[in-house]
Design a protein around this motif. Structure first.
Motif, PDB file in Angstrom:
ATOM      1  N   TYR A 231      26.559 -12.145  20.836  1.00 19.27           N
ATOM      2  CA  TYR A 231      25.326 -11.428  21.184  1.00 19.27           C
ATOM      3  C   TYR A 231      24.606 -12.253  22.239  1.00 19.27           C
ATOM      4  CZ  TYR A 231      22.394 -14.843  18.809  1.00 19.27           C
ATOM      5  OH  TYR A 231      21.752 -16.012  18.473  1.00 19.27           O
ATOM      6  N   GLU A 232      23.649 -11.633  22.928  1.00 15.61           N
ATOM      7  CA  GLU A 232      22.861 -12.328  23.940  1.00 15.61           C
ATOM      8  C   GLU A 232      21.562 -12.831  23.325  1.00 15.61           C
ATOM      9  OE1 GLU A 232      24.154 -12.950  26.851  1.00 15.61           O
ATOM     10  OE2 GLU A 232      25.912 -11.702  26.420  1.00 15.61           O
ATOM     11  N   ALA A 233      21.089 -13.982  23.792  1.00 22.11           N
ATOM     12  CA  ALA A 233      19.855 -14.549  23.258  1.00 22.11           C
ATOM     13  C   ALA A 233      18.655 -13.641  23.502  1.00 22.11           C
ATOM     14  CB  ALA A 233      19.606 -15.926  23.876  1.00 22.11           C
ATOM     15  N   THR A 234      18.772 -12.739  24.468  1.00 20.35           N
ATOM     16  CA  THR A 234      17.675 -11.815  24.769  1.00 20.35           C
ATOM     17  C   THR A 234      17.747 -10.535  23.941  1.00 20.35           C
ATOM     18  OG1 THR A 234      19.007 -10.979  26.615  1.00 20.35           O
ATOM     19  CG2 THR A 234      17.364 -12.669  27.121  1.00 20.35           C
ATOM     20  N   ASP A 235      18.796 -10.349  23.153  1.00 21.61           N
ATOM     21  CA  ASP A 235      18.934  -9.139  22.340  1.00 21.61           C
ATOM     22  C   ASP A 235      17.843  -9.073  21.275  1.00 21.61           C
ATOM     23  OD1 ASP A 235      21.163  -8.432  23.754  1.00 21.61           O
ATOM     24  OD2 ASP A 235      22.612  -9.037  22.220  1.00 21.61           O
ATOM     25  N   THR A 236      17.388  -7.868  21.005  1.00 17.34           N
ATOM     26  CA  THR A 236      16.400  -7.669  19.942  1.00 17.34           C
ATOM     27  C   THR A 236      17.036  -7.112  18.669  1.00 17.34           C
ATOM     28  OG1 THR A 236      15.874  -5.474  20.815  1.00 17.34           O
ATOM     29  CG2 THR A 236      14.516  -7.324  21.566  1.00 17.34           C
ATOM     30  N   SER A 237      18.305  -6.754  18.740  1.00 22.48           N
ATOM     31  CA  SER A 237      19.025  -6.258  17.572  1.00 22.48           C
ATOM     32  C   SER A 237      20.508  -6.582  17.708  1.00 22.48           C
ATOM     33  CB  SER A 237      18.844  -4.740  17.424  1.00 22.48           C
ATOM     34  OG  SER A 237      19.676  -4.233  16.391  1.00 22.48           O
ATOM     35  N   VAL A 238      21.117  -6.891  16.573  1.00 25.88           N
ATOM     36  CA  VAL A 238      22.568  -7.104  16.542  1.00 25.88           C
ATOM     37  C   VAL A 238      23.197  -6.196  15.489  1.00 25.88           C
ATOM     38  CG1 VAL A 238      22.516  -9.468  17.437  1.00 25.88           C
ATOM     39  CG2 VAL A 238      22.264  -9.071  14.969  1.00 25.88           C
ATOM     40  N   ASP A 239      22.542  -5.094  15.211  1.00 24.81           N
ATOM     41  CA  ASP A 239      23.021  -4.173  14.173  1.00 24.81           C
ATOM     42  C   ASP A 239      24.435  -3.668  14.464  1.00 24.81           C
ATOM     43  OD1 ASP A 239      20.643  -4.525  12.915  1.00 24.81           O
ATOM     44  OD2 ASP A 239      19.912  -2.467  13.163  1.00 24.81           O
ATOM     45  N   ALA A 240      24.724  -3.383  15.737  1.00 25.36           N
ATOM     46  CA  ALA A 240      26.049  -2.867  16.087  1.00 25.36           C
ATOM     47  C   ALA A 240      27.129  -3.903  15.783  1.00 25.36           C
ATOM     48  CB  ALA A 240      26.086  -2.479  17.555  1.00 25.36           C
ATOM     49  N   GLN A 241      26.861  -5.153  16.134  1.00 25.23           N
ATOM     50  CA  GLN A 241      27.831  -6.208  15.864  1.00 25.23           C
ATOM     51  C   GLN A 241      28.018  -6.407  14.355  1.00 25.23           C
ATOM     52  OE1 GLN A 241      25.383  -6.348  18.184  1.00 25.23           O
ATOM     53  NE2 GLN A 241      25.751  -7.955  19.701  1.00 25.23           N
ATOM     54  N   LEU A 242      26.913  -6.368  13.615  1.00 22.97           N
ATOM     55  CA  LEU A 242      26.991  -6.573  12.171  1.00 22.97           C
ATOM     56  C   LEU A 242      27.785  -5.454  11.496  1.00 22.97           C
ATOM     57  CD1 LEU A 242      23.344  -7.784  11.489  1.00 22.97           C
ATOM     58  CD2 LEU A 242      25.415  -9.171  11.387  1.00 22.97           C
ATOM     59  N   THR A 243      27.591  -4.238  11.976  1.00 20.01           N
ATOM     60  CA  THR A 243      28.332  -3.108  11.414  1.00 20.01           C
ATOM     61  C   THR A 243      29.834  -3.277  11.632  1.00 20.01           C
ATOM     62  OG1 THR A 243      26.453  -1.627  11.769  1.00 20.01           O
ATOM     63  CG2 THR A 243      28.610  -0.608  11.474  1.00 20.01           C
ATOM     64  N   GLU A 244      30.201  -3.723  12.834  1.00 22.38           N
ATOM     65  CA  GLU A 244      31.619  -3.944  13.133  1.00 22.38           C
ATOM     66  C   GLU A 244      32.187  -5.101  12.325  1.00 22.38           C
ATOM     67  OE1 GLU A 244      34.516  -4.744  17.029  1.00 22.38           O
ATOM     68  OE2 GLU A 244      32.420  -4.152  17.308  1.00 22.38           O
ATOM     69  N   LEU A 245      31.399  -6.174  12.195  1.00 15.72           N
ATOM     70  CA  LEU A 245      31.862  -7.326  11.432  1.00 15.72           C
ATOM     71  C   LEU A 245      31.995  -6.995   9.947  1.00 15.72           C
ATOM     72  CD1 LEU A 245      29.709 -10.078  13.162  1.00 15.72           C
ATOM     73  CD2 LEU A 245      32.188  -9.864  13.300  1.00 15.72           C
ATOM     74  N   ALA A 246      31.077  -6.193   9.441  1.00 12.31           N
ATOM     75  CA  ALA A 246      31.140  -5.792   8.031  1.00 12.31           C
ATOM     76  C   ALA A 246      32.428  -5.041   7.733  1.00 12.31           C
ATOM     77  CB  ALA A 246      29.934  -4.943   7.670  1.00 12.31           C
ATOM     78  N   GLY A 247      32.899  -4.279   8.721  1.00 14.88           N
ATOM     79  CA  GLY A 247      34.132  -3.528   8.555  1.00 14.88           C
ATOM     80  C   GLY A 247      35.350  -4.407   8.361  1.00 14.88           C
ATOM     81  N   SER A 248      35.217  -5.685   8.729  1.00  7.63           N
ATOM     82  CA  SER A 248      36.343  -6.609   8.558  1.00  7.63           C
ATOM     83  C   SER A 248      36.535  -6.994   7.096  1.00  7.63           C
ATOM     84  CB  SER A 248      36.105  -7.885   9.378  1.00  7.63           C
ATOM     85  OG  SER A 248      35.068  -8.670   8.795  1.00  7.63           O
ATOM     86  N   GLY A 249      35.483  -6.836   6.301  1.00  4.04           N
ATOM     87  CA  GLY A 249      35.558  -7.209   4.898  1.00  4.04           C
ATOM     88  C   GLY A 249      35.636  -8.707   4.659  1.00  4.04           C
ATOM     89  N   ALA A 250      35.297  -9.511   5.665  1.00  7.27           N
ATOM     90  CA  ALA A 250      35.377 -10.971   5.535  1.00  7.27           C
ATOM     91  C   ALA A 250      34.486 -11.466   4.394  1.00  7.27           C
ATOM     92  CB  ALA A 250      34.973 -11.639   6.837  1.00  7.27           C
ATOM     93  N   ASP A 251      34.933 -12.484   3.703  1.00  5.69           N
ATOM     94  CA  ASP A 251      34.126 -13.029   2.603  1.00  5.69           C
ATOM     95  C   ASP A 251      33.268 -14.210   3.039  1.00  5.69           C
ATOM     96  OD1 ASP A 251      36.785 -14.536   2.569  1.00  5.69           O
ATOM     97  OD2 ASP A 251      35.641 -15.708   1.126  1.00  5.69           O
ATOM     98  N   VAL A 252      33.421 -14.637   4.315  1.00  5.21           N
ATOM     99  CA  VAL A 252      32.591 -15.699   4.879  1.00  5.21           C
ATOM    100  C   VAL A 252      32.087 -15.250   6.242  1.00  5.21           C
ATOM    101  CG1 VAL A 252      32.519 -18.083   5.715  1.00  5.21           C
ATOM    102  CG2 VAL A 252      33.840 -17.525   3.670  1.00  5.21           C
ATOM    103  N   PHE A 253      30.790 -15.444   6.482  1.00  7.92           N
ATOM    104  CA  PHE A 253      30.176 -15.057   7.750  1.00  7.92           C
ATOM    105  C   PHE A 253      29.633 -16.312   8.421  1.00  7.92           C
ATOM    106  CE2 PHE A 253      26.383 -12.659   9.835  1.00  7.92           C
ATOM    107  CZ  PHE A 253      27.057 -12.606  11.044  1.00  7.92           C
ATOM    108  N   PHE A 254      30.218 -16.680   9.554  1.00 10.59           N
ATOM    109  CA  PHE A 254      29.761 -17.823  10.350  1.00 10.59           C
ATOM    110  C   PHE A 254      28.841 -17.269  11.425  1.00 10.59           C
ATOM    111  CE2 PHE A 254      30.082 -20.995  13.726  1.00 10.59           C
ATOM    112  CZ  PHE A 254      29.982 -22.190  13.021  1.00 10.59           C
TER     113      PHE A 254
END
Length: 422
Positions: A231-254
């Motif tokens: 994400y960019e430091a100027t972004d005001t939302s990262v909801d799209a990235q979080l939604t995509e990452l959630a789809g991975s089902g990862a049990d650890v979030f760095f």
């Protein structure tokens, strides 16, 4: 206050969004006019006289990073405010000087940070303590050209601690790679298999954390990175990235993220998505009261970070001699009455203590001698450091503090994490 620069006779920091503070932690202005002793000693650099020395800070005092930004001024102002009240600091040349602080707001904007540096460079002896990788990078090359110390700044970018690249700079906090590697090693030590999703800031900050994490898990066959986004430091939302990452089902979030509001909203958003991994957060965006509590972090199986300093919010902090002295000085000399939510207040207090060690070794009132002595501190345990941590400025490529302890959130604060899940 709405002006960009306000001079106060008494040290003053207001810990709040939208506040601009400029502080004088001593008495009379140090001045930028060089002087020369009658015995032919070296001509003094700007910002130092026989009775005072002036330090400059450019840091975010308003905007989304104002919380930690105001702390970078408050801690050092508290430290030297107390020293000044006791008469000042005795330098290696035998003279006792009051230490004054002049701080300008850069709003975490690199262009404003460079403008602040340009405004301060001729009247201060050295720049110090300011927060931010992009903001400190914005005037790093100018400081080299001008031969102005950029000392013990709050950036984990290793470029500031590389003597070839940055001969007039030195970072204070551990480099991002060290933090990421410490967490990676802890995760790799787990007896279970883990999948990891990564969201990082698209700059040297994020890249450094990810680089360190990947080094920490190198060779570990129980760890798999399944998704990696930025994400960019100027972004005001990262909801799209979080939604995509959630789809991975990862049990650890760095999550290598530096923007306080984004961390809070990210904690909340992942819960809305029903994704509840264990988290890793950088040391500068892991405050229990300012970030984890409003973000509802207790919902996750584990939130980890790293630390080298004691937490001011810890139950026993105020009862200790150093903790009590810190909180008292913060209130009296920095006008900061609340218990700090961000670690930067403690960090900049430690910066002040480290600078005192440097001043005590200086035999000439020059920036050259300052840099020589700055790189000669070894094994110094600054106030409020965790056991096992110390200041060592002698290792090229490493900042003043390079050791970290991985910690796990327990619902109120942090406790050492000696093994994964514990």
């Amino acid at each position: 206050m709405s002006t960009n620069r306000t001079k106060l006779r008494v040290a003053s920091v207001v810990a709040g969004i939208g506040i601009v503070a400029v502080l004088a932690a001593g008495c009379s202005r140090g001045g930028g006019t060089p002087n020369e002793t009658g015995d032919g000693a070296a001509q003094a650099s700007p910002g130092i006289t026989d009775t005072s020395i002036t330090l400059g800070i450019t840091t975010p005092l308003s905007g989304p990073t104002a919380g930690p930004g105001t702390c970078t001024v408050a801690g050092i102002t508290a430290y030297f405010g107390a020293k000044n009240a006791d008469g000042g600091v005795e330098f290696g040349d035998g003279k006792t000087r009051k230490v004054e602080i002049t701080a300008l707001d850069d709003e975490y904007d690199p262009q404003k940070a460079k403008a602040n540096y340009d405004q301060l460079k001729s009247s201060v002896f050295a720049m110090t303590a300011g927060l931010g990788t992009p903001t400190n990078r914005a005037w790093r090359e100018a400081a080299i050209a001008d031969e102005v110390p950029q000392a013990l700044i709050m950036s984990g970018d290793p470029i500031f601690s590389d003597q070839q690249e940055s001969p007039w700079s030195l970072g204070f906090v551990p480099i991002y790679q060290n933090e990421g590697e410490a967490f990676g090693k802890l995760l790799a030590s787990s007896s279970d298999d883990h999948t990891v999703a990564i969201l990082s800031q698209n700059d040297d900050y994020g890249e450094g954390y990810v680089e360190g994490f990947k080094k920490g898990i190198e060779g570990a066959d129980n760890i798999e990175i399944v998704k990696e986004l930025t994400y960019e430091a100027t972004d005001t939302s990262v909801d799209a990235q979080l939604t995509e990452l959630a789809g991975s089902g990862a049990d650890v979030f760095f999550n290598a993220m530096s923007i306080t509001p984004l961390v809070i909203s990210s904690l909340q958003k992942t819960q809305e998505l029903g994704w509840l991994p264990s988290w890793f957060l950088p040391s500068n965006t892991s405050s229990p009261s300012a970030i984890l509590e409003p973000g509802g972090a207790a919902a996750f199986p584990g939130v980890y970070t790293v630390a080298f300093a004691q937490a001011a919010a810890a139950p026993t902090f105020a009862e200790s001699e150093d903790g009590g002295a810190f909180l008292s000085a913060l209130k009296e000399y920095a006008n900061y009455s609340d218990v700090p939510a961000f670690p930067h207040c403690v960090w900049s207090y430690q910066v002040g203590a480290t600078l005192e060690q440097v001043f005590e070794k200086m035999t000439e009132p020059t920036r050259d001698d300052f840099m020589t002595q700055l790189r000669s501190i070894k094994g110094y345990v600054a106030p409020l450091m965790l056991e096992g941590s110390s200041v060592d400025t002698t290792e090229d490529g490493q900042p003043a503090v390079s050791t970290v302890q991985v910690q796990k959130y327990n619902g109120k604060g942090y406790a050492p994490a000696e093994s994964w899940g514990q």
